[in-house]
Design a protein around this motif. Structure first.
Motif, PDB file in Angstrom:
ATOM      1  N   GLU A 198      -7.903   1.015   1.234  1.00 32.89           N
ATOM      2  CA  GLU A 198      -8.718   0.918   0.012  1.00 32.89           C
ATOM      3  C   GLU A 198      -7.863   0.329  -1.101  1.00 32.89           C
ATOM      4  O   GLU A 198      -6.699   0.725  -1.264  1.00 32.89           O
ATOM      5  CB  GLU A 198      -9.212   2.323  -0.391  1.00 32.89           C
ATOM      6  N   SER A 199      -8.406  -0.638  -1.830  1.00 35.29           N
ATOM      7  CA  SER A 199      -7.631  -1.242  -2.917  1.00 35.29           C
ATOM      8  C   SER A 199      -8.448  -1.480  -4.176  1.00 35.29           C
ATOM      9  O   SER A 199      -9.569  -2.009  -4.114  1.00 35.29           O
ATOM     10  CB  SER A 199      -7.038  -2.579  -2.469  1.00 35.29           C
ATOM     11  N   HIS A 209     -13.440  -2.062  -6.531  1.00 34.22           N
ATOM     12  CA  HIS A 209     -12.536  -1.868  -5.394  1.00 34.22           C
ATOM     13  C   HIS A 209     -13.248  -2.088  -4.070  1.00 34.22           C
ATOM     14  O   HIS A 209     -14.487  -2.138  -4.023  1.00 34.22           O
ATOM     15  CB  HIS A 209     -11.891  -0.477  -5.445  1.00 34.22           C
ATOM     16  N   GLY A 229     -12.579  -1.756   0.554  1.00 29.02           N
ATOM     17  CA  GLY A 229     -11.734  -1.214   1.623  1.00 29.02           C
ATOM     18  C   GLY A 229     -12.474  -1.190   2.939  1.00 29.02           C
ATOM     19  O   GLY A 229     -13.581  -1.734   3.064  1.00 29.02           O
ATOM     20  N   CYS A 247       0.842  -1.204   0.000  1.00 33.85           N
ATOM     21  CA  CYS A 247       0.000   0.000   0.000  1.00 33.85           C
ATOM     22  C   CYS A 247       0.876   1.252   0.000  1.00 33.85           C
ATOM     23  O   CYS A 247       1.982   1.244   0.527  1.00 33.85           O
ATOM     24  CB  CYS A 247      -0.831   0.074   1.267  1.00 33.85           C
ATOM     25  N   GLU A 289      -3.675   2.987  -6.874  1.00 34.35           N
ATOM     26  CA  GLU A 289      -4.390   1.694  -6.761  1.00 34.35           C
ATOM     27  C   GLU A 289      -4.640   1.169  -5.348  1.00 34.35           C
ATOM     28  O   GLU A 289      -5.733   0.752  -5.027  1.00 34.35           O
ATOM     29  CB  GLU A 289      -3.696   0.578  -7.556  1.00 34.35           C
ATOM     30  N   ARG A 290      -3.603   1.109  -4.516  1.00 38.10           N
ATOM     31  CA  ARG A 290      -3.837   0.527  -3.166  1.00 38.10           C
ATOM     32  C   ARG A 290      -3.243   1.458  -2.129  1.00 38.10           C
ATOM     33  O   ARG A 290      -2.032   1.716  -2.135  1.00 38.10           O
ATOM     34  CB  ARG A 290      -3.208  -0.859  -3.062  1.00 38.10           C
ATOM     35  N   TYR A 343      -9.977  -5.354  -5.599  1.00 38.99           N
ATOM     36  CA  TYR A 343     -10.254  -6.208  -4.433  1.00 38.99           C
ATOM     37  C   TYR A 343     -11.766  -6.337  -4.316  1.00 38.99           C
ATOM     38  O   TYR A 343     -12.500  -5.378  -4.595  1.00 38.99           O
ATOM     39  CB  TYR A 343      -9.753  -5.524  -3.152  1.00 38.99           C
ATOM     40  N   VAL A 400      -8.101   4.797  -5.813  1.00 39.52           N
ATOM     41  CA  VAL A 400      -8.024   3.488  -6.479  1.00 39.52           C
ATOM     42  C   VAL A 400      -8.194   3.621  -7.989  1.00 39.52           C
ATOM     43  O   VAL A 400      -7.813   2.744  -8.740  1.00 39.52           O
ATOM     44  CB  VAL A 400      -9.028   2.453  -5.910  1.00 39.52           C
TER      45      VAL A 400
END
Ligand code: ATP
Ligand code: AMO
Length: 434
Positions: free
Chosen positions: A230-231, A399, A401, A153, A201-202, A234, A196
């Motif tokens: 937050e990703s 995404h 998170g 991250c 992105e992450r 995912y 994201v």
């Protein structure tokens, strides 16, 4: 201060200068002891009255408790001293004399109520068991950052002065911003989501959140520390895996690096990092479990939020950290995605300690049309959120998170009775300073 030695490093055979606070003076007649305290511990300073210069004895023994002094002298082994060594002073310097009327007794012999402690936090933090909480808090943040690093991250910082709320309109603190309506941020929710879709992105953020909670409870603050994740790419189950990793890492870091602090808190025996996977119950299974106990006056039905009492009943049943998944869509915020095969059920989840909620999260609605619809359904004006929604038109990946309450993590980890004990200078309805 040049040539200062920490009390913990004072080695027999050396002549040192130690500096710190006068913890205690014990005068036994011909011999007297001053206990000097610094951040690393305590050391005994011995005054043999007949054998020492009168001025030195007078300076050393007439100083008020909690004054700041420095002492230069030879360190010797002394099995009867609290730490096995003592200093025979050659000189004593009173650097800052303390008022004899202390509002709080840092030696802990006299108990103080929490408000008195918080009003005099500097003195309160001279106590080992209070200092230990904040050493552990720092270790938790260090371990959490390390865990996020393992998850690849990027740490971000988002604005705390914002134009819109995200977690329900009643809990916003309004401020004036050059004549415009603005608020203190309740959550980095929308900003972390915007990341994201960026090249990052992450991401994770550890920062303050502000909530105008009206009620005074032992587990709510008006300014709290949110640990957010937050990703891109995912789903909610992967986000739960990340959550579990981060929380376990925090416990493991403390178990590994905070033995002295745990001891100061009397927790060295009982402290354990959670092992094994956290159980994952659906909301429906949670309701069944709670209702089966018969402990609530009214059984819970689909759509009910879990009251504090319901959380306690369930926590007792499960007895460890656990997730509640598949919440009804109607009680989760607009940004949470519903299941594709059943719109009434969301991908939202909470992670619970047996005594309270620690985390909320979920997969997010990344489809522009559905997002705008969601705003309308919750009675929010999509136009006010245009700065956020419009980015969903330019390529927004799926995404997920979550947000973890930092103080609640520490409170539950250490069994603190009041969340305020996990904050240096808590903000609540009554408390705006210090
Ligand atoms: P004097 O030493 O002049 O006779 P005193 O009778 O007050 O004066 P001691 O009998 O030596 O002093 O000691 C008093 C108490 O302090 C005893 O209980 C002794 O065990 C303890 N004591 C003496 N020296 C030390 C030391 N360096 N560290 C801790 N305790 C000590
Ligand atoms: P939520 O509002 O559930 O979710 O907050 C997440 C976690 O933050 C902590 N918390 C608080 N702690 C102390 N005092 C408060 N007033 C307070 N309010 C919240 C709790 C809670 O579980 N945007 C979502 C998170 C997400 O979906 O990513 C959110 O803010 O431990």
């Amino acid at each position: 201060m040049e040539n200062r030695t920490y009390t913990a490093d004072a080695t027999p055979g050396d002549t040192v200068t130690v500096a710190g606070w006068v913890h205690e003076i014990r005068d036994l007649g011909g011999i007297a002891f001053l206990i000097l305290r610094d951040t690393t511990g305590k050391i005994q300073v011995k005054f043999e009255k007949d054998e020492m210069d009168d001025d030195l004895v007078e300076t050393g023994l007439n100083v008020q408790r909690e004054s700041v002094i420095s002492v230069t002298g030879a360190v010797e082994e002394e099995p009867r001293a609290p730490t096995g060594v003592e200093v025979t002073p050659e000189s004593v310097d009173v650097i800052s004399e303390a008022d004899p009327e202390l509002p709080l007794d840092p030696s802990g012999k006299v108990d103080a109520e929490l408000p008195t402690r918080l009003d005099n936090r500097t003195l309160d933090l001279r106590k080992d068991e209070v200092k230990a909480i904040f050493e552990i808090r720092a270790e938790v943040l260090r371990s959490v950052r390390e865990a996020f690093r393992e998850l690849n991250c990027t740490e971000i910082n988002t604005p705390k002065i914002v134009a819109t709320g995200t977690e329900g309109g009643t809990e916003l603190f309004p401020i004036t911003y050059f004549g415009q309506e603005a608020f203190m941020n309740q959550s980095p929710q929308l900003f972390k989501q915007l990341m994201v879709g960026s090249g990052l992105e992450r991401v994770f953020e550890i920062g303050p959140i502000f909530r105008a909670e009206e009620h005074n409870t032992p587990r709510h603050l008006n300014e709290a520390t949110s640990i957010d994740f937050e990703s891109a790419f995912y789903d909610h189950t992967e986000a739960m895996d990340a959550c579990e990793h981060v929380v376990k890492s925090a416990y493991e870091g403390v178990a590994e690096n905070c033995q002295d602090e745990l001891e100061a808190l009397g927790l060295e025996e009982e402290f354990e990092a959670p092992e094994g996977d956290f159980p994952r119950l659906t909301y429906e299974e949670a309701l069944d479990k709670i209702n089966a106990t018969g402990e609530l006056d009214e059984p819970l039905v689909w759509g009910d939020d879990l009251s504090t009492e319901a959380e306690h009943v369930l926590g007792q049943e499960v007895g460890e950290h656990y997730f509640i998944t598949d919440w009804p869509s109607e009680i989760k915020p607009f940004y949470i995605k519903d299941h594709d095969d059943d719109e009434a059920v969301s991908t939202g989840f909470d992670m619970m300690h047996p005594s309270m909620e620690l985390v909320s999260g979920g997969q997010r609605e990344h489809r522009f049309d559905h997002l705008v619809e969601g705003f309308e359904q919750q009675g929010l004006d999509p136009e006010a959120f245009e700065y956020y929604t419009k980015m969903f038109k330019y390529g927004m990946p799926p995404h997920a998170g979550w947000g973890l309450g930092g103080e609640r993590l520490i409170m539950t980890m250490l069994g603190l009775e009041n969340i305020r004990e996990a904050v240096l200078f808590p903000r609540d309805r009554q408390r705006l300073s210090p």
